[in-house]
Design a protein around this motif. Structure first.
Motif, short mmCIF file in Angstrom:
data_model
loop_
_atom_site.label_atom_id
_atom_site.label_comp_id
_atom_site.label_asym_id
_atom_site.label_seq_id
_atom_site.Cartn_x
_atom_site.Cartn_y
_atom_site.Cartn_z
N VAL A 47 2.96 0.07 -3.71
CA VAL A 47 3.53 -1.13 -3.09
C VAL A 47 2.38 -1.84 -2.38
CG1 VAL A 47 5.17 -2.04 -1.41
CG2 VAL A 47 5.76 0.00 -2.76
N PRO A 48 1.99 -3.03 -2.89
CA PRO A 48 0.85 -3.75 -2.29
C PRO A 48 1.10 -4.12 -0.83
CG PRO A 48 1.41 -4.67 -4.42
CD PRO A 48 2.52 -3.73 -4.05
N GLY A 49 0.02 -4.09 -0.07
CA GLY A 49 0.07 -4.51 1.32
C GLY A 49 -0.39 -5.94 1.47
N GLN A 50 -0.83 -6.30 2.67
CA GLN A 50 -1.34 -7.63 2.92
C GLN A 50 -2.58 -7.84 2.07
OE1 GLN A 50 -2.14 -7.07 7.05
NE2 GLN A 50 -0.11 -7.77 7.68
N GLY A 51 -2.63 -8.92 1.34
CA GLY A 51 -3.80 -9.20 0.51
C GLY A 51 -3.82 -8.44 -0.80
N ALA A 70 -4.66 -3.70 3.68
CA ALA A 70 -3.99 -2.80 4.62
C ALA A 70 -2.48 -2.87 4.39
CB ALA A 70 -4.32 -3.20 6.05
N GLY A 71 -1.84 -1.73 4.55
CA GLY A 71 -0.40 -1.64 4.36
C GLY A 71 0.01 -1.21 2.96
N THR A 72 -0.92 -1.18 2.02
CA THR A 72 -0.60 -0.70 0.68
C THR A 72 -0.16 0.76 0.76
OG1 THR A 72 -2.15 -2.21 -0.38
CG2 THR A 72 -1.54 -0.26 -1.64
N THR A 73 0.90 1.10 0.04
CA THR A 73 1.38 2.48 0.00
C THR A 73 1.47 2.95 -1.45
OG1 THR A 73 3.71 1.82 -0.02
CG2 THR A 73 2.71 2.26 2.15
N TRP A 74 1.38 4.26 -1.64
CA TRP A 74 1.50 4.86 -2.96
C TRP A 74 1.75 6.35 -2.80
CZ3 TRP A 74 -2.99 3.60 -0.61
CH2 TRP A 74 -3.97 4.57 -0.52
N THR A 75 2.09 6.98 -3.90
CA THR A 75 2.28 8.43 -3.92
C THR A 75 1.20 9.04 -4.79
OG1 THR A 75 4.68 8.19 -3.68
CG2 THR A 75 3.87 10.30 -4.52
N ASP A 76 0.48 10.02 -4.26
CA ASP A 76 -0.48 10.79 -5.04
C ASP A 76 0.28 11.87 -5.79
OD1 ASP A 76 -2.78 9.45 -4.25
OD2 ASP A 76 -3.42 10.99 -2.82
N VAL A 77 0.21 11.86 -7.10
CA VAL A 77 0.79 12.93 -7.91
C VAL A 77 -0.36 13.88 -8.21
CG1 VAL A 77 2.01 13.53 -10.02
CG2 VAL A 77 2.50 11.34 -8.87
N ARG A 103 2.61 11.03 0.33
CA ARG A 103 2.80 9.58 0.43
C ARG A 103 1.61 9.04 1.21
NH1 ARG A 103 4.60 5.59 -2.47
NH2 ARG A 103 5.26 3.85 -1.22
N MET A 104 0.92 8.06 0.64
CA MET A 104 -0.33 7.54 1.18
C MET A 104 -0.15 6.10 1.67
SD MET A 104 -2.08 10.26 0.53
CE MET A 104 -3.71 9.72 1.01
N ARG A 105 -1.00 5.71 2.63
CA ARG A 105 -0.95 4.34 3.14
C ARG A 105 -2.34 3.92 3.58
NH1 ARG A 105 -0.04 1.78 8.29
NH2 ARG A 105 0.07 3.81 9.28
N THR A 106 -2.75 2.73 3.14
CA THR A 106 -4.00 2.15 3.62
C THR A 106 -3.76 1.62 5.03
OG1 THR A 106 -4.64 1.49 1.38
CG2 THR A 106 -5.77 0.40 3.19
N ARG A 162 0.79 11.82 4.11
CA ARG A 162 1.72 12.82 4.65
C ARG A 162 2.41 13.53 3.51
NH1 ARG A 162 4.67 9.83 9.73
NH2 ARG A 162 2.74 9.18 10.73
N CYS A 163 2.50 14.85 3.69
CA CYS A 163 3.24 15.67 2.73
C CYS A 163 3.91 16.77 3.55
CB CYS A 163 2.29 16.25 1.68
SG CYS A 163 3.14 17.11 0.34
N GLY A 164 5.18 16.57 3.81
CA GLY A 164 5.88 17.51 4.70
C GLY A 164 5.24 17.46 6.07
N PRO A 165 4.93 18.63 6.66
CA PRO A 165 4.34 18.64 8.01
C PRO A 165 2.82 18.42 8.02
CG PRO A 165 4.69 20.87 7.26
CD PRO A 165 5.27 19.97 6.20
N VAL A 166 2.21 18.29 6.85
CA VAL A 166 0.76 18.14 6.76
C VAL A 166 0.39 16.66 6.69
CG1 VAL A 166 -1.30 18.68 5.40
CG2 VAL A 166 0.52 20.38 5.63
#
Length: 156
Positions: free
Chosen positions: A57-61, A66-73, A82-85, A99-103
């Motif tokens: 999901v693209p973020g600003q720009g 910044a704000g871009t999110t994605w999932t690392d498989v 789940r990752m976020r710039t 973040r992945c669970g408590p990590v």
């Protein structure tokens, strides 16, 4: 203070015991390397732990912002952080959190111009579930190797 990472780069272990730093000189300019490393779609080509990325999901720009999110498989079944710039200053600084669970994991890349290319300083840490310091301690060499591969693929 630090140890040479195989194939170049330096893993620094001084300072805060919960963080590590990798320093790598690259024969590619900071803007080009930033654009390559910040693009989630390119990550599986250089990050050894990934099979693919999903749910971008693209973020600003756009996707480099910044704000871009994605999932690392990842290559480990069931591990899909789940990752976020969090910072995107082209050619200067890029940061992410995952973040992945408590990590939780955090990575910041600073790009410093140099004659014939740039220096990349990566600072990272993993926290949570009682395994953060251990994971941080063992992650330096794989991160250095991944960054070296990214530099090569980006033209350096």
């Amino acid at each position: 203070m630090g140890a040479a990472a195989p194939g170049g780069g330096r893993v620094r272990t001084g300072g805060d015991p919960l963080t590590r730093q990798v320093v790598l000189d690259a024969a590619v300019d900071a803007g080009t390397l930033f654009a390559f490393l910040a693009d989630p779609a390119r990550r599986p080509s250089w990050q050894s732990s990934l099979r693919r990325v999903a749910d971008v999901v693209p973020g600003q720009g756009g996707v480099l912002g910044a704000g871009t999110t994605w999932t690392d498989v990842t290559v480990v079944p069931g591990i899909r952080p789940r990752m976020r710039t969090t910072v995107a200053d082209p050619g200067v600084r890029w940061a992410e959190e995952g973040r992945c669970g408590p990590v939780r994991a955090a990575l910041t890349l600073d790009f410093l111009p140099r004659a014939g290319g740039c220096r990349v300083e990566a600072v990272f840490e993993v926290s949570g579930a009682g395994v953060g310091p251990f994971l941080t301690a063992i992650a330096g060499r794989p991160i250095a190797a991944d960054l070296r591969r990214a530099v090569e693929l980006a033209g350096g």
